[in-house]
Design a protein around this motif. Structure first.
Motif, PDB file in Angstrom:
ATOM      1  N   ARG A 100       1.157  -0.981  -0.075  1.00 34.10           N
ATOM      2  CA  ARG A 100       0.338   0.021   0.260  1.00 34.10           C
ATOM      3  C   ARG A 100       0.556   1.490  -0.460  1.00 34.10           C
ATOM      4  O   ARG A 100       1.018   2.465  -0.725  1.00 34.10           O
ATOM      5  CB  ARG A 100      -1.006  -0.403   1.007  1.00 34.10           C
ATOM      6  CG  ARG A 100      -1.972   1.286   1.170  1.00 34.10           C
ATOM      7  CD  ARG A 100      -2.542   2.058   0.150  1.00 34.10           C
ATOM      8  NE  ARG A 100      -3.586   0.582   0.112  1.00 34.10           N
ATOM      9  CZ  ARG A 100      -4.406   0.886  -1.024  1.00 34.10           C
ATOM     10  NH1 ARG A 100      -4.438   1.790  -2.373  1.00 34.10           N
ATOM     11  NH2 ARG A 100      -5.291  -0.082  -1.700  1.00 34.10           N
ATOM     12  N   GLU A 101       1.939   1.232   0.829  1.00 37.34           N
ATOM     13  CA  GLU A 101       2.713   2.729   1.090  1.00 37.34           C
ATOM     14  C   GLU A 101       3.678   2.576  -0.135  1.00 37.34           C
ATOM     15  O   GLU A 101       3.631   3.537  -1.055  1.00 37.34           O
ATOM     16  CB  GLU A 101       4.083   2.148   1.873  1.00 37.34           C
ATOM     17  CG  GLU A 101       5.274   3.341   2.145  1.00 37.34           C
ATOM     18  CD  GLU A 101       6.230   2.571   2.573  1.00 37.34           C
ATOM     19  OE1 GLU A 101       7.558   2.998   2.711  1.00 37.34           O
ATOM     20  OE2 GLU A 101       5.858   2.208   4.330  1.00 37.34           O
ATOM     21  N   LEU A 102       3.870   2.073  -1.078  1.00 41.34           N
ATOM     22  CA  LEU A 102       4.060   1.607  -2.371  1.00 41.34           C
ATOM     23  C   LEU A 102       2.586   2.266  -3.907  1.00 41.34           C
ATOM     24  O   LEU A 102       3.876   3.684  -4.356  1.00 41.34           O
ATOM     25  CB  LEU A 102       5.090   0.707  -3.712  1.00 41.34           C
ATOM     26  CG  LEU A 102       6.220  -0.106  -2.019  1.00 41.34           C
ATOM     27  CD1 LEU A 102       6.947  -1.123  -3.304  1.00 41.34           C
ATOM     28  CD2 LEU A 102       7.546   1.193  -2.171  1.00 41.34           C
ATOM     29  N   VAL A 103       2.230   1.872  -3.247  1.00 43.78           N
ATOM     30  CA  VAL A 103       1.250   2.028  -4.382  1.00 43.78           C
ATOM     31  C   VAL A 103       0.905   3.773  -3.931  1.00 43.78           C
ATOM     32  O   VAL A 103       0.429   4.548  -4.942  1.00 43.78           O
ATOM     33  CB  VAL A 103      -0.335   1.413  -4.861  1.00 43.78           C
ATOM     34  CG1 VAL A 103      -1.422   1.976  -5.220  1.00 43.78           C
ATOM     35  CG2 VAL A 103      -0.036   0.038  -4.444  1.00 43.78           C
ATOM     36  N   ASP A 104       0.766   3.905  -3.050  1.00 39.54           N
ATOM     37  CA  ASP A 104       0.392   5.940  -2.879  1.00 39.54           C
ATOM     38  C   ASP A 104       1.792   6.480  -3.433  1.00 39.54           C
ATOM     39  O   ASP A 104       1.387   6.887  -3.486  1.00 39.54           O
ATOM     40  CB  ASP A 104       0.232   5.992  -1.160  1.00 39.54           C
ATOM     41  CG  ASP A 104      -1.370   4.681  -0.560  1.00 39.54           C
ATOM     42  OD1 ASP A 104      -1.683   4.901  -1.593  1.00 39.54           O
ATOM     43  OD2 ASP A 104      -1.069   5.055   1.091  1.00 39.54           O
ATOM     44  N   LYS A 105       2.750   5.683  -3.493  1.00 31.95           N
ATOM     45  CA  LYS A 105       3.764   7.073  -3.518  1.00 31.95           C
ATOM     46  C   LYS A 105       4.074   6.770  -5.183  1.00 31.95           C
ATOM     47  O   LYS A 105       4.071   8.031  -5.167  1.00 31.95           O
ATOM     48  CB  LYS A 105       5.104   5.921  -3.016  1.00 31.95           C
ATOM     49  CG  LYS A 105       5.750   6.373  -1.830  1.00 31.95           C
ATOM     50  CD  LYS A 105       6.553   5.560  -1.351  1.00 31.95           C
ATOM     51  CE  LYS A 105       7.033   5.732   0.044  1.00 31.95           C
ATOM     52  NZ  LYS A 105       8.733   5.000   0.581  1.00 31.95           N
ATOM     53  N   ILE A 106       3.454   5.883  -5.886  1.00 36.64           N
ATOM     54  CA  ILE A 106       3.468   5.732  -7.569  1.00 36.64           C
ATOM     55  C   ILE A 106       1.883   6.734  -7.396  1.00 36.64           C
ATOM     56  O   ILE A 106       2.525   7.398  -8.350  1.00 36.64           O
ATOM     57  CB  ILE A 106       2.959   4.714  -7.587  1.00 36.64           C
ATOM     58  CG1 ILE A 106       4.704   3.672  -7.659  1.00 36.64           C
ATOM     59  CG2 ILE A 106       2.851   4.800  -9.405  1.00 36.64           C
ATOM     60  CD1 ILE A 106       4.298   2.260  -7.506  1.00 36.64           C
ATOM     61  N   LEU A 107       1.029   6.400  -6.937  1.00 36.24           N
ATOM     62  CA  LEU A 107       0.187   7.936  -7.169  1.00 36.24           C
ATOM     63  C   LEU A 107       0.579   9.152  -7.139  1.00 36.24           C
ATOM     64  O   LEU A 107       0.032  10.176  -7.670  1.00 36.24           O
ATOM     65  CB  LEU A 107      -1.503   6.988  -6.552  1.00 36.24           C
ATOM     66  CG  LEU A 107      -1.651   5.486  -6.764  1.00 36.24           C
ATOM     67  CD1 LEU A 107      -2.860   5.504  -5.651  1.00 36.24           C
ATOM     68  CD2 LEU A 107      -2.400   5.993  -8.382  1.00 36.24           C
ATOM     69  N   SER A 108       1.682   9.295  -6.240  1.00 34.89           N
ATOM     70  CA  SER A 108       1.216  10.909  -5.324  1.00 34.89           C
ATOM     71  C   SER A 108       2.660  10.979  -6.603  1.00 34.89           C
ATOM     72  O   SER A 108       2.380  12.360  -7.196  1.00 34.89           O
ATOM     73  CB  SER A 108       2.070  10.670  -4.595  1.00 34.89           C
ATOM     74  OG  SER A 108       3.197   9.995  -4.459  1.00 34.89           O
ATOM     75  N   MET A 109       3.149  10.227  -7.780  1.00 30.13           N
ATOM     76  CA  MET A 109       4.360  11.247  -8.187  1.00 30.13           C
ATOM     77  C   MET A 109       3.327  11.296  -9.873  1.00 30.13           C
ATOM     78  O   MET A 109       3.932  11.599 -10.911  1.00 30.13           O
ATOM     79  CB  MET A 109       4.859   9.817  -8.714  1.00 30.13           C
ATOM     80  CG  MET A 109       6.244   9.735  -7.236  1.00 30.13           C
ATOM     81  SD  MET A 109       7.272   8.170  -8.189  1.00 30.13           S
ATOM     82  CE  MET A 109       8.167   8.423  -9.709  1.00 30.13           C
ATOM     83  N   ARG A 110       1.816  10.375 -10.072  1.00 26.42           N
ATOM     84  CA  ARG A 110       1.565  11.362 -11.572  1.00 26.42           C
ATOM     85  C   ARG A 110       1.588  12.829 -11.539  1.00 26.42           C
ATOM     86  O   ARG A 110       1.129  13.506 -10.401  1.00 26.42           O
ATOM     87  CB  ARG A 110      -0.014  10.586 -11.227  1.00 26.42           C
ATOM     88  CG  ARG A 110       0.018   9.104 -11.358  1.00 26.42           C
ATOM     89  CD  ARG A 110      -1.460   8.839 -11.576  1.00 26.42           C
ATOM     90  NE  ARG A 110      -2.353   7.786 -11.551  1.00 26.42           N
ATOM     91  CZ  ARG A 110      -3.675   6.976 -11.527  1.00 26.42           C
ATOM     92  NH1 ARG A 110      -4.160   7.515 -11.285  1.00 26.42           N
ATOM     93  NH2 ARG A 110      -3.515   5.557 -11.978  1.00 26.42           N
ATOM     94  N   THR A 111       0.832  12.962 -12.764  1.00 22.72           N
ATOM     95  CA  THR A 111       1.574  14.353 -12.962  1.00 22.72           C
ATOM     96  C   THR A 111       0.281  15.191 -12.493  1.00 22.72           C
ATOM     97  O   THR A 111       0.293  16.782 -11.465  1.00 22.72           O
ATOM     98  CB  THR A 111       0.888  15.031 -14.199  1.00 22.72           C
ATOM     99  OG1 THR A 111       2.394  14.236 -15.306  1.00 22.72           O
ATOM    100  CG2 THR A 111       0.597  15.983 -15.029  1.00 22.72           C
ATOM    101  N   GLY A 112      -0.786  14.632 -12.086  1.00 25.36           N
ATOM    102  CA  GLY A 112      -1.431  15.566 -11.702  1.00 25.36           C
ATOM    103  C   GLY A 112      -1.901  15.458  -9.873  1.00 25.36           C
ATOM    104  O   GLY A 112      -2.787  15.527  -8.738  1.00 25.36           O
TER     105      GLY A 112
END
Length: 344
Positions: A330-342
């Motif tokens: 979950r921590e990795l998923v949240d980090k990846i989502l936070s790196m989206r352009t928006g």
């Protein structure tokens, strides 16, 4: 004497055909006491794709870098085109030390290491650049490092492009069009659940069996990227390609930990850097191959259609929680989502 615990692969046996092909080469460290490198003078590497496929060429480029940087001490012999069997079989042989290097899809790794599931989630990456930036950094390094406990050294990620659905019956424009379609997927519970979430029937199957299965009507379709759709000649029998682009999951280049542990720290450092340096080369080859494969498919008359991803996204991201079961995932998923352009 300590005995290293081997990874827990799903119950199955290495196919007799694959094992026989491997043994016939004569460099098997599995059969010859872990001394394949010393006998042949070169490391062994496997890939299911053809000799001119970008991942194969990238691994060969890695081998050249390795040879140059060790003054010829370390070299590489590539066995491409599935000569040694499908990815699940060769991956297991790699953990035993019978193969030194292997380029594999994430799917067979999903069953042995939970962190690899993260990068295989549908609609996780918003673009190719987002995927590359993520996996080139600490997140990618953490996923690669998680493989060591399973007898594999994760070296780098290669591109696998955007995967879309293709079939023999007609264009897919909405999830309802997939009802009842029998679609090939790699051997992964995640891929099975992904296809079922859209109302289709999932059939796990090795890549090298897809063409014949499509031609004989055993399956109605499959999902993959432009180069695989073209190079496997699947477009000859599945004449509808619908650009859902539901996955941007990468490929992984791994080494047997048994082989790794035989190297000096200096050799390990050279090897790891050479793998990293093969990534830009692979990506250049990949982008060129995507354009080439796309033209071949379009020129062949295959019906290619764009898809509004919204309905597919809603259904396919809904099954994330079924597979994201640990705090670290979950921590990795949240980090990846936070790196989206928006952002998220």
């Amino acid at each position: 004497m300590s005995i290293r615990k081997l990874p827990s692969f799903p119950p199955h046996s290495i196919s007799r055909r694959s094992f026989g092909k491997y043994a016939a080469i004569g460099g098997s460290s599995l059969l010859l006491g872990g001394c394949g490198l010393q006998l042949s003078g070169k490391f062994t590497a496997s890939d299911t794709h053809s000799n001119d496929y970008p991942t194969v060429l990238a691994v060969k480029h890695f081998g050249k870098l390795l040879e140059q940087r060790t003054a010829g001490k370390l070299g590489l012999q590539m066995y491409a085109g599935g000569q040694l069997g499908n990815e699940r079989d060769t991956l297991e042989i790699t953990t035993f030390g019978g193969l030194d290097f292997n380029r594999v899809n994430l799917a067979p790794l999903n069953s042995i290491e939970p962190l690899t599931i993260v990068a295989a989630l549908p609609f996780l990456f918003e673009s190719t650049q987002h995927m590359r930036t993520t996996l080139d950094g600490p997140i990618g390094d953490e996923i690669l490092a998680s493989l060591e406990q399973h007898g594999l050294i994760g070296l780098c990620f290669y591109d696998s492009g955007a995967r879309s659905f293709y079939n023999t019956r007609g264009p897919i424009t909405k999830p309802e069009d997939m009802a009842g379609l029998k679609l090939r997927v790699p051997g992964s519970d995640l891929y099975v659940a992904m296809v079922k979430s859209l109302g289709a029937d999932a059939t796990p199957m090795p890549l090298d069996e897809v063409y014949q299965s499509l031609a004989q009507g055993v399956i109605d379709g499959a999902e993959n990227n432009w180069p695989s759709f073209e190079s496997g000649r699947h477009y000859e029998v599945a004449t509808y390609y619908s650009l859902t682009q539901h996955l941007l999951a990468p490929e992984v280049f791994v080494m047997s930990k048994i082989s790794w542990d035989k190297l000096s720290s200096k050799e390990q450092s050279i090897l790891r850097q050479s793998a990293k340096d093969s990534v830009p080369h692979m990506r250049q080859l990949w982008d060129t191959q995507v354009a080439k494969s796309k033209k071949i498919v379009l020129d062949s008359g295959v019906a290619v259609n764009e898809v509004d991803p919204a309905a597919f996204t809603n259904l396919m991201t809904g099954m994330w929680d079924q597979f994201i079961t640990t705090n670290k995932q979950r921590e990795l998923v949240d980090k990846i989502l936070s790196m989206r352009t928006g952002g998220i």
